[in-house]
Design a protein around this motif. Structure first.
Motif, PDB file in Angstrom:
ATOM      1  N   ARG A  48      30.297  38.044  36.482  1.00 62.39           N
ATOM      2  CA  ARG A  48      30.179  36.985  35.475  1.00 62.39           C
ATOM      3  C   ARG A  48      29.920  35.620  36.112  1.00 62.39           C
ATOM      4  O   ARG A  48      29.707  34.640  35.435  1.00 62.39           O
ATOM      5  CB  ARG A  48      31.463  36.934  34.629  1.00 62.39           C
ATOM      6  N   ARG A  49      29.953  35.571  37.421  1.00 62.47           N
ATOM      7  CA  ARG A  49      29.738  34.341  38.183  1.00 62.47           C
ATOM      8  C   ARG A  49      30.663  33.213  37.710  1.00 62.47           C
ATOM      9  O   ARG A  49      30.225  32.135  37.319  1.00 62.47           O
ATOM     10  CB  ARG A  49      28.267  33.918  38.107  1.00 62.47           C
ATOM     11  N   CYS A  50      31.965  33.517  37.708  1.00 66.09           N
ATOM     12  CA  CYS A  50      32.928  32.474  37.365  1.00 66.09           C
ATOM     13  C   CYS A  50      34.276  32.803  37.993  1.00 66.09           C
ATOM     14  O   CYS A  50      34.512  33.916  38.460  1.00 66.09           O
ATOM     15  CB  CYS A  50      33.073  32.366  35.852  1.00 66.09           C
ATOM     16  N   TRP A  51      35.155  31.788  38.032  1.00 66.32           N
ATOM     17  CA  TRP A  51      36.520  31.971  38.512  1.00 66.32           C
ATOM     18  C   TRP A  51      37.416  32.327  37.332  1.00 66.32           C
ATOM     19  O   TRP A  51      37.260  31.754  36.246  1.00 66.32           O
ATOM     20  CB  TRP A  51      37.037  30.675  39.138  1.00 66.32           C
ATOM     21  N   ASP A  52      38.362  33.253  37.569  1.00 64.64           N
ATOM     22  CA  ASP A  52      39.365  33.563  36.555  1.00 64.64           C
ATOM     23  C   ASP A  52      40.721  33.088  37.062  1.00 64.64           C
ATOM     24  O   ASP A  52      41.068  33.313  38.229  1.00 64.64           O
ATOM     25  CB  ASP A  52      39.448  35.085  36.331  1.00 64.64           C
ATOM     26  N   VAL A  53      41.483  32.445  36.174  1.00 62.42           N
ATOM     27  CA  VAL A  53      42.786  31.878  36.565  1.00 62.42           C
ATOM     28  C   VAL A  53      43.845  32.401  35.600  1.00 62.42           C
ATOM     29  O   VAL A  53      43.672  32.304  34.377  1.00 62.42           O
ATOM     30  CB  VAL A  53      42.710  30.331  36.514  1.00 62.42           C
ATOM     31  N   PHE A  54      44.957  32.952  36.143  1.00 57.99           N
ATOM     32  CA  PHE A  54      45.878  33.709  35.299  1.00 57.99           C
ATOM     33  C   PHE A  54      47.289  33.138  35.159  1.00 57.99           C
ATOM     34  O   PHE A  54      47.991  33.476  34.223  1.00 57.99           O
ATOM     35  CB  PHE A  54      45.987  35.148  35.816  1.00 57.99           C
ATOM     36  N   ARG A  55      47.724  32.319  36.152  1.00 53.53           N
ATOM     37  CA  ARG A  55      49.135  31.886  36.084  1.00 53.53           C
ATOM     38  C   ARG A  55      49.302  30.630  35.236  1.00 53.53           C
ATOM     39  O   ARG A  55      48.420  29.768  35.196  1.00 53.53           O
ATOM     40  CB  ARG A  55      49.667  31.608  37.500  1.00 53.53           C
TER      41      ARG A  55
END
Ligand code: HEM
Length: 421
Positions: A48-55
Motif C-alpha cells: 500500500r506504500r504507507c506506514w501503519d501505526v498501531f499504539r
C-alpha cells in the motif's frame, strides 16, 4: 469520516493491509491489531506504500502534531493525483486542509454543531426516528441497517442542510456513489467508477449551487443559509462553499449508520448488557462511548509527513503517507483495562473514535445524539432483540467499519407513545 478520496492510482490508500483482506479478518481485525501493537507497532507496508501505526501513544502523537503530519493528501509523494481541473471539490474542505485555512473553514459552521445547538433539535430527531421505526416494527423482524440505521442520519442531515424531503432519493444516490470504494480494480472498472464519481459530484455541485443562490437571496434557519452567508461576506470562495455542502452530506451518514449498526452488533452479542441499557441500569451515553471504542466506525485515518521524522526508531520521510489505526489504539492495553472486553459502563474511556486534535469530529455531538435517540426509540418499540441470519458482510471500505446488513428479530411493543410530530 469517509475514506480519504484517493483518485490517483486508486490503490495505495483504499486497499486494506493484506492480513485484513478476507471477509472474516475485516469483520474482526482485532487479533491482528494486537499482534502488530506488540511486534511491529510502526511498520511500512510495501503493497500500500504507507506506514501503519498501531499504539495509542503513537496515534496520539500523530494526531496532535498536524504540522508534521498533514491532512492534505496532495502532499503525498506516493500518489499521482489527476490534473487540478479533474479533482473533485471534496478535496477542498476542512478535512483535507491544515492551519489557518482549516480553522477559517471550520469556524463557519462550528457554532451550529455545538452540543447545545444540536440539543435544541432533539424533538425533531425523535419524530424522524419514530416515523421510520413505526413503519418497520410491525412484522417482528427488520433489517436494522436498511430500515433504520441508514435512512435516519440521511434524513437528519438533509433537514439540517435544508434540503426538501422530495429530493432525498437523489441525495441518497449521490452520497452512496461518493463514499463507494471500488472492489474491482481492473482498468475498465476503475475508469467506470471514476466516471460515476465525477458525474455524481458534478450533479451534486449543480444542485447545491442552485440552493446556495436561493438561500443567499432568501435565508432560512438551515446550514445552507449559513454557508451562503459566509460566501456572500467573502469568508468562503464559491468552491469552498460547495465543498462544504458536499462534505457535510457525506461525512456524517455512513459513519453514523455504522455506529448504530455496530452498537446493535455489540449488544446482541451481550444480551445481559443490552438489558442493563434498556432498563436504564447503565447510561446510554457510556454504552455509545464503549461502542465507539470497541467497534469504531472509523478504523483508520491518513496523514502525510511534511518532513523527515522518526517514530519508534523508524525513519519516516517527507511525503510518506502515515495511517494511524484508531481501532488498534482503542484496544491498547496500556490505556484500557481488559481492552478486549465490551463494558458498557467503562469509565474513563478516552477513545479515538472521533479522532483527536484540530480535526476532531465536528459532528460528534450530533452523532452521539442520533445514536442515543435512535437506540432509545428502538428499545421503546422492540423487546428481546436477537440477531438472525448467518454471515455478516463488512462494509466495503478500507477505513469505515461496519456491516452491510443486520437482520434482527424482536417482540414488537405497541404500547409506547410516539413523540409528538
Ligand atoms: C459515529 C459517527 C461519526 C464518526 C465515528 C466520525 C468520525 C470522525 C473522525 C475520526 C474524524 C477525524 C478525521 C481526521 O482527523 O482526519 C471526523 C471528522 C469530521 N467529521 Fe465526523 N464522524 C461521525 C459523524 C459525523 C457527523 C454526523 C458529521 C456532520 C454532519 C461529521 C462531520 C465531520 C467533519 C466535518 C469532520 C472534519 C473536521 C475537521 O477536519 O476539522 N461527522 N469524524
Amino acid at each position: 469520516m469517509s475514506a480519504p478520496t484517493d483518485e490517483g492510482d486508486g490503490q495505495s490508500l483504499e486497499r486494506v493491509p493484506r492480513a485484513l483482506s478476507t471477509r472474516e479478518a475485516w469483520l474482526d481485525p482485532f487479533d491482528w491489531y494486537a499482534e502488530m501493537r506488540e511486534d511491529r507497532p510502526v511498520r511500512y507496508d510495501d503493497d500500500r506504500r504507507c506506514w501503519d501505526v498501531f499504539r495509542y501513544d503513537d496515534v496520539d502523537r500523530i494526531l496532535d502534531d498536524p504540522e508534521t503530519f498533514s491532512s492534505d493528501p496532495r502532499l503525498a509523494s506516493a500518489i499521482d493525483l489527476p490534473p487540478e481541473e479533474e479533482q473533485s471539490p471534496i478535496l477542498e474542505t476542512m478535512l483535507t486542509t491544515d492551519g489557518d485555512r482549516h480553522d477559517r473553514l471550520r469556524g463557519v459552521v462550528e457554532d451550529w454543531f455545538r452540543p447545545r445547538a444540536i440539543a435544541e433539535r432533539a424533538g425533531r430527531f425523535e419524530a424522524i426516528a419514530a416515523d421510520l421505526l413505526d413503519d418497520a416494527i410491525d412484522g417482528g423482524r427488520m433489517d436494522l441497517v436498511d430500515d433504520f440505521a441508514y435512512p435516519f442520519p440521511v434524513i437528519v442531515i438533509a433537514e439540517l442542510l435544508g434540503v426538501p424531503s422530495e429530493d432525498r432519493p437523489q441525495f441518497r444516490r449521490w452520497s452512496e456513489t461518493l463514499v463507494e470504494t471500488p472492489t474491482d480494480t481492473s482498468d475498465d472498472a476503475m475508469e467506470a467508477f471514476q466516471r460515476r464519481q465525477q458525474q455524481a459530484s458534478e450533479e451534486l455541485a449543480d444542485y447545491f449551487e442552485a440552493k446556495l443562490d436561493a438561500r443567499a437571496r432568501e435565508p432560512r434557519d438551515d446550514l445552507i443559509s449559513v454557508i451562503a452567508e459566509a460566501a456572500g461576506a467573502d469568508r468562503l470562495t464559491g468552491e469552498e462553499a460547495l465543498g462544504f455542502c458536499m462534505l457535510l452530506l457525506v461525512a456524517g451518514n455512513i459513519t453514523t449508520t455504522n455506529l448504530v449498526g455496530n452498537a446493535m452488533r455489540c449488544l446482541t452479542a451481550h444480551p445481559e448488557a443490552m438489558e442493563r441499557v434498556r432498563t436504564g441500569d447503565v447510561a446510554m451515553e457510556s454504552t455509545i462511548e464503549e461502542v465507539l471504542r470497541y467497534r469504531s466506525p472509523v478504523q483508520a485515518l491518513a496523514r502525510v509527513a511534511t518532513r523527515d521524522v522518526e517514530l519508534r526508531g523508524m525513519d519516516i520521510e517527507e511525503g510518506d503517507t502515515v495511517v494511524p489505526w484508531l481501532g488498534a489504539a482503542n484496544r491498547d492495553p496500556s490505556v484500557f483495562e481488559s481492552p478486549e472486553q465490551f463494558r458498557v459502563d467503562r469509565a474513563p474511556n478516552p477513545h479515538f473514535g472521533f479522532g483527536r486534535g484540530t480535526h476532531y469530529c465536528l459532528g460528534a455531538p450530533l452523532a452521539r445524539m442520533e445514536a442515543r435517540i435512535g437506540l432509545r426509540a428502538l428499545f421503546d418499540r422492540a423487546a428481546d432483540i436477537r440477531r438472525v441470519g448467518e454471515q455478516l458482510q463488512p462494509v466495503r471500505s478500507a477505513f469505515i467499519y461496519g456491516v452491510e446488513e443486520f437482520p434482527i428479530e424482536f417482540r414488537p411493543q405497541h404500547d409506547v407513545e410516539s413523540p409528538a410530530h
